[in-house]
Design a protein around this motif. Structure first.
Motif, short mmCIF file in Angstrom:
data_model
loop_
_atom_site.label_atom_id
_atom_site.label_comp_id
_atom_site.label_asym_id
_atom_site.label_seq_id
_atom_site.Cartn_x
_atom_site.Cartn_y
_atom_site.Cartn_z
N LYS A 196 0.83 -1.20 0.00
CA LYS A 196 0.00 0.00 0.00
C LYS A 196 0.87 1.26 0.00
O LYS A 196 0.55 2.26 -0.64
CB LYS A 196 -0.89 -0.03 1.25
N LEU A 197 2.00 1.19 0.69
CA LEU A 197 2.91 2.34 0.73
C LEU A 197 3.47 2.65 -0.66
O LEU A 197 3.56 3.81 -1.06
CB LEU A 197 4.06 2.10 1.69
N VAL A 198 3.85 1.59 -1.37
CA VAL A 198 4.38 1.78 -2.72
C VAL A 198 3.34 2.52 -3.57
O VAL A 198 3.67 3.44 -4.33
CB VAL A 198 4.75 0.42 -3.36
N GLU A 199 2.09 2.10 -3.39
CA GLU A 199 1.00 2.72 -4.14
C GLU A 199 0.78 4.17 -3.69
O GLU A 199 0.75 5.09 -4.52
CB GLU A 199 -0.25 1.89 -3.86
N GLN A 200 0.68 4.36 -2.36
CA GLN A 200 0.42 5.71 -1.83
C GLN A 200 1.54 6.68 -2.18
O GLN A 200 1.29 7.84 -2.52
CB GLN A 200 0.33 5.65 -0.29
N PHE A 201 2.77 6.24 -2.03
CA PHE A 201 3.92 7.13 -2.23
C PHE A 201 4.27 7.25 -3.72
O PHE A 201 5.04 8.13 -4.09
CB PHE A 201 5.15 6.63 -1.45
N GLY A 202 3.75 6.34 -4.52
CA GLY A 202 4.08 6.39 -5.95
C GLY A 202 5.51 5.94 -6.25
O GLY A 202 6.14 6.43 -7.17
N THR A 203 6.01 5.00 -5.45
CA THR A 203 7.35 4.46 -5.71
C THR A 203 7.19 3.18 -6.54
O THR A 203 6.09 2.83 -6.95
CB THR A 203 8.09 4.15 -4.40
N LYS A 204 8.31 2.49 -6.78
CA LYS A 204 8.24 1.24 -7.55
C LYS A 204 8.80 0.07 -6.74
O LYS A 204 9.73 0.26 -5.94
CB LYS A 204 9.05 1.38 -8.85
N HIS A 205 8.24 -1.11 -6.98
CA HIS A 205 8.79 -2.30 -6.34
C HIS A 205 10.17 -2.60 -6.93
O HIS A 205 10.41 -2.35 -8.11
CB HIS A 205 7.87 -3.50 -6.58
N VAL A 206 11.05 -3.13 -6.09
CA VAL A 206 12.33 -3.61 -6.59
C VAL A 206 12.07 -4.90 -7.36
O VAL A 206 11.56 -5.87 -6.80
CB VAL A 206 13.32 -3.84 -5.42
N THR A 207 12.40 -4.90 -8.63
CA THR A 207 12.07 -6.05 -9.49
C THR A 207 13.23 -7.05 -9.55
O THR A 207 14.37 -6.74 -9.17
CB THR A 207 11.80 -5.58 -10.93
N GLN A 208 12.93 -8.22 -10.08
CA GLN A 208 13.95 -9.25 -10.24
C GLN A 208 15.08 -8.74 -11.13
O GLN A 208 16.26 -9.03 -10.90
CB GLN A 208 13.32 -10.52 -10.83
N ASP A 209 14.72 -7.99 -12.14
CA ASP A 209 15.71 -7.45 -13.07
C ASP A 209 16.74 -6.58 -12.32
O ASP A 209 17.95 -6.69 -12.56
CB ASP A 209 14.97 -6.61 -14.13
N ILE A 210 16.25 -5.77 -11.42
CA ILE A 210 17.15 -4.91 -10.63
C ILE A 210 18.04 -5.78 -9.73
O ILE A 210 19.25 -5.57 -9.62
CB ILE A 210 16.34 -3.89 -9.81
N LEU A 211 17.40 -6.77 -9.10
CA LEU A 211 18.18 -7.68 -8.24
C LEU A 211 19.28 -8.36 -9.05
O LEU A 211 20.42 -8.47 -8.59
CB LEU A 211 17.27 -8.72 -7.60
N ASP A 212 18.94 -8.79 -10.25
CA ASP A 212 19.93 -9.48 -11.09
C ASP A 212 21.13 -8.57 -11.39
O ASP A 212 22.28 -8.99 -11.32
CB ASP A 212 19.29 -9.93 -12.41
N ARG A 213 20.81 -7.32 -11.73
CA ARG A 213 21.90 -6.38 -12.05
C ARG A 213 22.80 -6.17 -10.84
O ARG A 213 24.03 -6.12 -10.95
CB ARG A 213 21.32 -5.02 -12.45
N MET A 214 22.18 -6.02 -9.67
CA MET A 214 22.96 -5.73 -8.47
C MET A 214 23.74 -6.97 -8.02
O MET A 214 24.86 -6.87 -7.52
CB MET A 214 22.05 -5.19 -7.35
N GLU A 215 23.15 -8.14 -8.23
CA GLU A 215 23.83 -9.39 -7.89
C GLU A 215 25.06 -9.58 -8.79
O GLU A 215 26.14 -9.92 -8.32
CB GLU A 215 22.90 -10.58 -8.06
N LYS A 216 24.86 -9.31 -10.07
CA LYS A 216 25.94 -9.50 -11.03
C LYS A 216 27.14 -8.62 -10.67
O LYS A 216 28.29 -9.06 -10.68
CB LYS A 216 25.42 -9.14 -12.44
N LYS A 217 26.85 -7.39 -10.32
CA LYS A 217 27.91 -6.44 -10.00
C LYS A 217 28.64 -6.85 -8.71
O LYS A 217 29.88 -6.81 -8.63
CB LYS A 217 27.32 -5.03 -9.87
N ALA A 218 27.86 -7.25 -7.69
CA ALA A 218 28.46 -7.54 -6.38
C ALA A 218 29.09 -8.93 -6.33
O ALA A 218 29.96 -9.19 -5.50
CB ALA A 218 27.39 -7.42 -5.28
N GLY A 219 28.62 -9.84 -7.20
CA GLY A 219 29.09 -11.22 -7.13
C GLY A 219 28.20 -12.07 -6.23
O GLY A 219 28.33 -13.28 -6.17
#
Lengths: 376, 376
Positions: B25-48
């Protein structure tokens, strides 16, 4: 030549002065007190003479000056505070209270905190950048120094560059002042920016800074034009709750502009004589000034002029003719028609010109001493 | 033991968090975005590897993290900014995003500006003096340093002591923000003090300070709990008009308190484990905590517990059990009734106790290095 003018409505707020000023009405509206003969006597006795700006009631109103003098007489610490909104070059109207402030510093041997409100001017004016207002701070400081203040006892503060000296006390003040109060005192509204809403807390700080730095309660007197009273009305409300004295104030009249009525205005350069004006330009401005004279020389000779509404006379009265006898003589010559406006202007032109030559020399010298005057 | 509780209304503002938090509900109210799998993949790739707080979606929401990662990938400068309101000692809930911030600093080799909002906390709380909030700034800084940040790349700012670093940019921000906006974004009203009305301009500054100091546009990412989003919503509105990038954000969930529901609260010391708590006291607090277990041991054995509402489980999940397999094992033991709350608490007590012993050692060492971390 004089012109008949419509009476404009008087507006005197912290950020705007316009219309024909009724100083008695201001005393009533603002709830200040007239400077009485008793106060003048005390100040004359201490100084050995009565300063022209007191004698002529340029400083005409006050809050608690009697208390400030009592405090001084008891041998307790006193200080001075005044300032400048650095949004352009300094004109003679700005110098007026600074000369009186120097007199107070000399007589009462007091430290002066002088605030350059470069943050305020930036926040108020869309067209001004912060680099510009800060630039004017150091430019205008030269004028202040040229007035002859004591470097040991003068502390010039740039709000922006010296915020580290101001912020703690500013926060203490701000915590005690609501938006409702600021809205009422300064006539702000909800579409004003949050910087200018907070700003009055910063303008309050130099009332307390000397006490904070010295770790003792210092009685502060603020000599300034009366339009700045709202700031200190607010400051006086919070002072005691923060453990400080309420600042005392002496309020000056405005040096009239060379144009029609009202305050001398930096936004109409022809109505003001700036300290950096070439003397010839100043003389030209004076030759084009509004006077209390008659439309024609013949009428002037017959009916005489009216010094009370004359901007030329005002320059003599406020600043440039300290000899009362000579001033009366000038007034009589005007009223009788013996003097015509052209001659009177030409004469003032010479006086102003020689004032500027001297002042500009001092201002030039001030460049080498600027550092000494900045707050440390 | 678990208790049935009334569902309280969710309140999440910059200055108050209460009730049962519905993060979707907060994501909706504040107008932010969920952290997606795609973002996780990018961050995982960079960090190892994928940091626990990403894997577990502790950081669950964002603004423009994809843009920030793109900027980094293009080899352009990136920075980090987060902070702390120093109104008391630090608890484990505060550490949560700091550990993730350290991870980001390591992986992206980024400078971190860390703001201690001692002015804000003073302005918000009647009972706190400025000396107290500034005292907490340097006390809390020890906790931050103990997290293991790089001294070369970390710049701790005390708003009050380091206002000289902040005021100019703060004025630029303030000039662009009206009281109406602040009223709407923060739910302030006319009887609030002028300090807290101005304050959001100061909290905006570290988004831009690195760009200003380095004379180039730096893409800044703010990892912080989601309640701070309103500040940067306002900041994002003015950023481009001031010549800066909008800051990106990653939003964390709140570590639940040991009491009934809601955020861990410094004002209810029994609901939070502070980094300076003696380990025995922390163990006691855990033994008295609210869990997802059944009212009796027999019922627990029969029906099993509910980790989803359990504060003990939350500590493992958010912070203290990084091994996913072990976490699942724990969850299964709870749900099956194989584990009773007393044993589970005792086990967490030992983990927390050993965490604190280690952290307090690092915190003690931080005293010698404090100066290195302060902004210069």
């Amino acid at each position: 030549m004089g012109e008949k003018k419509e009476k404009e409505e008087m507006v005197v707020t912290a950020w705007k002065v316009s219309g024909e000023i009724d100083y008695n009405k201001l005393v009533e509206q603002f709830g200040t007190k007239h400077v009485t003969q008793d106060i003048l006597d005390r100040m004359e006795k201490k100084a050995g003479f009565l300063h022209t700006q007191l004698r002529r009631r340029v400083f005409f109103s006050h809050r608690d000056i009697d208390w400030w003098l009592d405090t001084y007489d008891r041998g307790e610490p006193v200080g001075l505070y005044t300032g400048r909104g650095p949004s352009g070059p300094v004109h003679l109207g700005h110098l007026l209270p600074w000369f009186f402030t120097k007199h107070l510093q000399d007589v009462y041997d007091a430290d002066l905190y002088f605030q350059m409100t470069d943050d305020e001017k930036f926040l108020l004016h869309d067209h001004l950048t912060l680099d510009e207002t800060i630039g004017y701070t150091y430019d205008n400081a030269l004028d202040l120094i040229a007035v002859g203040l004591d470097a040991e006892k003068t502390h010039i503060i740039s709000d922006t560059d010296n915020i580290d000296h101001l912020y703690r006390i500013g926060l203490e003040v701000a915590k005690k002042v609501t938006y409702s109060t600021i809205k009422a005192v300064f006539g702000l509204n909800d579409s004003d920016n949050i910087g200018i809403i907070f700003y009055p807390a910063i303008q309050a700080v130099p009332c307390f800074i000397q006490s904070a730095r010295e770790g003792r309660k210092v009685a502060v007197l603020i000599p300034a034009a009366i339009d700045q009273d709202p700031y200190w009305r607010m400051t006086r409300d919070v002072a005691e709750r923060l453990g400080y004295y309420k600042p005392a104030q002496m309020h000056a009249k405005f040096l009239p502009g060379l144009g029609k009525g009202g305050k001398m205005s930096a936004s109409q350069p022809e109505t003001a004589i700036f300290t950096i004006d070439p003397p010839e330009l100043a003389e030209e401005k004076i030759m084009g000034a509004f006077t209390g004279g008659q439309p024609t020389v013949r009428e002037q000779r017959e009916k005489g002029g009216n010094p009370e509404v004359c901007s030329i006379y005002a320059y003599y009265f406020f600043l440039l003719e300290e000899d009362d006898a000579k001033l009366v003589e000038l007034e009589n010559e005007c009223r009788s028609g013996a003097m015509v406006c052209g001659d009177c202007k030409a004469r003032l032109g010479k006086v102003v010109s020689s004032f500027l030559v001297d002042f500009q020399r001092k201002r030039e010298k001030a460049k080498d001493r600027l550092e000494e005057y900045l707050i440390k």
